[in-house]
Design a protein around this motif. Structure first.
Motif, PDB file in Angstrom:
ATOM      1  N   ASP A 108     -80.293  59.024  24.700  1.00  0.00           N
ATOM      2  CA  ASP A 108     -79.184  58.124  24.958  1.00  0.00           C
ATOM      3  C   ASP A 108     -77.861  58.876  24.846  1.00  0.00           C
ATOM      4  OD1 ASP A 108     -78.276  55.704  25.568  1.00  0.00           O
ATOM      5  OD2 ASP A 108     -78.176  54.961  23.512  1.00  0.00           O
ATOM      6  N   MET A 109     -77.819  59.821  23.894  1.00  0.00           N
ATOM      7  CA  MET A 109     -76.601  60.578  23.662  1.00  0.00           C
ATOM      8  C   MET A 109     -76.797  62.025  24.085  1.00  0.00           C
ATOM      9  SD  MET A 109     -75.373  59.177  20.021  1.00  0.00           S
ATOM     10  CE  MET A 109     -76.938  58.715  19.351  1.00  0.00           C
ATOM     11  N   PHE A 112     -73.871  64.492  24.130  1.00  0.00           N
ATOM     12  CA  PHE A 112     -73.367  64.781  22.788  1.00  0.00           C
ATOM     13  C   PHE A 112     -74.320  65.726  22.061  1.00  0.00           C
ATOM     14  CE2 PHE A 112     -72.242  63.096  18.384  1.00  0.00           C
ATOM     15  CZ  PHE A 112     -71.173  63.956  18.284  1.00  0.00           C
ATOM     16  N   TYR A 113     -75.620  65.488  22.257  1.00  0.00           N
ATOM     17  CA  TYR A 113     -76.635  66.362  21.663  1.00  0.00           C
ATOM     18  C   TYR A 113     -76.456  67.795  22.152  1.00  0.00           C
ATOM     19  CZ  TYR A 113     -81.233  68.507  21.091  1.00  0.00           C
ATOM     20  OH  TYR A 113     -82.243  69.377  20.804  1.00  0.00           O
ATOM     21  N   ILE A 115     -73.808  69.272  23.275  1.00  0.00           N
ATOM     22  CA  ILE A 115     -72.604  69.892  22.702  1.00  0.00           C
ATOM     23  C   ILE A 115     -72.830  70.241  21.240  1.00  0.00           C
ATOM     24  CG2 ILE A 115     -70.249  69.409  22.011  1.00  0.00           C
ATOM     25  CD1 ILE A 115     -69.986  67.835  24.593  1.00  0.00           C
ATOM     26  N   ALA A 116     -73.374  69.281  20.469  1.00  0.00           N
ATOM     27  CA  ALA A 116     -73.533  69.490  19.025  1.00  0.00           C
ATOM     28  C   ALA A 116     -74.445  70.675  18.748  1.00  0.00           C
ATOM     29  CB  ALA A 116     -74.089  68.225  18.365  1.00  0.00           C
ATOM     30  N   MET A 169     -73.440  58.629  28.024  1.00  0.00           N
ATOM     31  CA  MET A 169     -73.653  60.031  27.674  1.00  0.00           C
ATOM     32  C   MET A 169     -75.087  60.438  27.994  1.00  0.00           C
ATOM     33  SD  MET A 169     -71.565  61.548  24.709  1.00  0.00           S
ATOM     34  CE  MET A 169     -69.805  61.529  24.682  1.00  0.00           C
TER      35      MET A 169
END
Lengths: 398, 165
Positions: A108-109, A112-113, A115-116, A169
């Motif tokens: 779902d993200m 973001f995953y 990037i992190a 995202m």
């Protein structure tokens, strides 16, 4: 999680590893060939037709080469560093789709995953630089931290612009949202920011100050050889492939744009081919940039991140937000984005280009500044004429 | 009964505790900072098991990515010899006492909290964002104000004072 699912993920991860290693081998050959073309050379020609078997020869060479540890190196940190760099590079691919349903686990993200996890790879460079107990490696590590932390900001903000457009995202959803119009048309400024910051994150020319051969002789990797050096190169090329894939997925419409016919297995196959074709085009562009531009100096590099890219990234988000809030058509955003891109190029090439001294450091002598010369405390030589004691080994190796 | 999530929970716990012990016990300051990154990633694992995916990613991103790297960056600019004997400073019993006190407060608070019997559910990050920017907008802005203060403080501290010499 059932045993079947576990088996599926295990096989998927193994398949991904094989695929990525194969891709890296292709990329090394492709880069050498592309650079050779640009420099009017032939590139590798000996092993196999047009040097196509060169990567295999390279792997064999690297695996059989002696693996040297410098005697002052901090052994544990030194050996962990390649793993610390390679792990995030591989973990990112858990959620990057190559076609509809051709992904290990769609999150779902996802964005973001990605990037992190990719942020963690800086740690590997730092560990390599510090663990080697080598001044050049150390300086390379420091440069890597400075450059990567600075360029992360425009990189993330450019990604945020795409997430705003698609209101999601989830990478598969972002691709689906581009079925009628790719985000390169909507947000050309975003693509510019993402590609430039991505190149800097990869440490590729013109942003390769952390392994600038003429300055820090190869940066954090100077002391590595053999298989461990190969691990660093593997991570670098996987990251290059990742950035190219992300450019395709976020801005070039992934496998969806323009239309992709068929359904079921045929659709997946065609999508994969279309996706890889686009990705290789982006990669060739990256190699082309490497063959064309000279390296930026470190102060220019930092100034470019903070004075040009970060403000532009904020402009990008502001424009996107305004257009979304007032529900203006996407063509409005296209025009605004293009205008700010043009303004940015004017600032970079028009102002800085014509007056090059604006971007350079002028060293003034104390006389020019009308100052008294600074008195430096100098170590007096020992009275008995014995040689001045030299510092012991660098800090590492407790 | 041993479920995969229980095994993973213990794994995350071992990572967190091991890393944290490494931070305080290691005599090498760089090892200590590497222990810190392990401990923080272990906490991210605990978040992940509690279905707080967003928090887990923020943990990796902010702590693992930014904060520890800045710490290591600062350490690389120093000499290792400057930190000899850092972990057996004579104030260590005091520090241990303070740490135990904080642990006691947290443990008491957790023990008093009623355990929800509801099924664990994922909270989508869209919902999280909506709540954060509507119901909790003021605290959020206050937190960003703290960051602004820190930024201004950094600028003030590095501002050149007096003449060039």
């Amino acid at each position: 999680m059932t045993a079947l699912e576990g088996l599926f993920y295990g096989l998927g991860a193994a398949g991904l590893l094989v695929f990525l290693s194969g891709t890296v081998m292709v990329l090394t050959w492709l880069e050498r060939k592309a650079l050779a073309r640009i420099q009017l050379r032939m590139g590798p020609m000996r092993v196999g037709p047009h040097g196509t078997l060169q990567p295999i020869a390279d792997v064999a060479k690297l695996m059989t080469k002696e693996d040297i540890t410098p005697s002052w190196a901090d052994k544990r940190v030194f050996w962990l560093a390649p793993a610390a760099l390679l792990m995030p590079a591989l973990l990112v691919w858990v959620t990057i789709p190559m076609a509809r349903d051709l992904v290990l686990r769609n999150l779902d993200m996802g964005l973001f995953y990605v990037i992190a996890v990719s942020v963690l790879s800086v740690m590997g460079l730092v560990m390599a630089g510090w663990g080697s107990a080598n001044k050049y490696a150390m300086l390379g590590g420091l440069r890597a931290v400075g450059a990567l932390i600075s360029y992360e900001i425009p990189f993330i903000l450019a990604v945020l612009g795409v997430a705003m457009l698609s209101q999601s995202m989830d990478i598969t959803r972002i691709v689906d949202d581009q079925r009628s119009i790719a985000y390169i048309i909507v947000q050309p400024l975003g693509l510019f920011l993402f590609l430039v910051a991505g190149l800097a994150e990869l440490g590729r020319t013109p942003f390769d100050i952390h392994h600038a051969e003429s300055e820090v002789v190869g940066g954090p990797f100077v002391e590595y050889s053999g298989a461990h050096w190969a691990a660093f190169m593997l991570a670098e090329y996987i990251n290059t492939f990742t950035v190219a894939a992300l450019v395709v997925l976020l801005f070039l419409g992934g496998w969806r744009w323009p239309a992709m016919p068929g359904d079921g297995a045929l659709h997946t196959l065609l999508s994969l081919i279309w996706f890889l074709t686009k990705t290789y085009f982006v990669i060739l562009a990256i190699f082309w940039i490497r063959g064309t531009f000279p390296r930026l100096r470190i102060d220019q590099l930092m100034a470019f991140a903070w004075k040009v890219l970060v403000p532009l990234a904020f402009v990008n988000i502001l424009l996107t937000g305004l257009v979304l809030y007032y529900d203006l058509g996407w063509w409005v955003l296209t025009i605004l984005s293009l205008l700010s891109l043009a303004a940015a190029f004017y600032i970079i090439f028009g102002r800085y280009g014509s007056r090059a001294e604006r971007m350079t450091v002028r060293v003034y002598s104390t006389r020019e500044l009308g100052l008294k010369p600074a008195v430096r405390p100098q170590a007096a030589p020992p009275p008995d004429g014995s040689p001045v004691q030299v510092d012991k080994a660098p800090a590492a190796g407790a | 009964m041993v479920t995969p999530s229980l095994v993973l929970f213990y794994l995350a716990g071992v990572l967190t505790l091991g890393g944290a012990l490494g931070v305080v016990m290691s005599r090498n300051i760089v090892y200590a900072s590497l222990g810190l990154i392990v401990a923080l990633l272990g906490v991210a694992g605990v978040f992940l098991l509690a279905f707080a995916e967003f928090l887990a990613l923020v943990q990796v991103f902010i702590y693992g990515g930014a904060i520890v790297i800045v710490i290591v960056f600062a350490l690389m600019l120093t000499r290792l010899e400057d930190f000899r004997g850092l972990s057996d400073h004579k104030q260590w019993p005091l520090a241990a006492l303070a740490a135990m006190a904080i642990f006691g407060v947290l443990a008491a608070a957790i023990a008093r909290t009623a355990v929800s019997t509801q099924e664990r559910a994922e909270v989508g990050f869209t919902v999280l964002g909506e709540r954060l920017f509507t119901d909790w907008a003021v605290p959020f802005e206050v937190v960003s104000l703290v960051l602004l203060v820190a930024l201004i403080g950094a600028v003030v501290m590095v501002r050149p004072t007096g003449d060039r010499n």
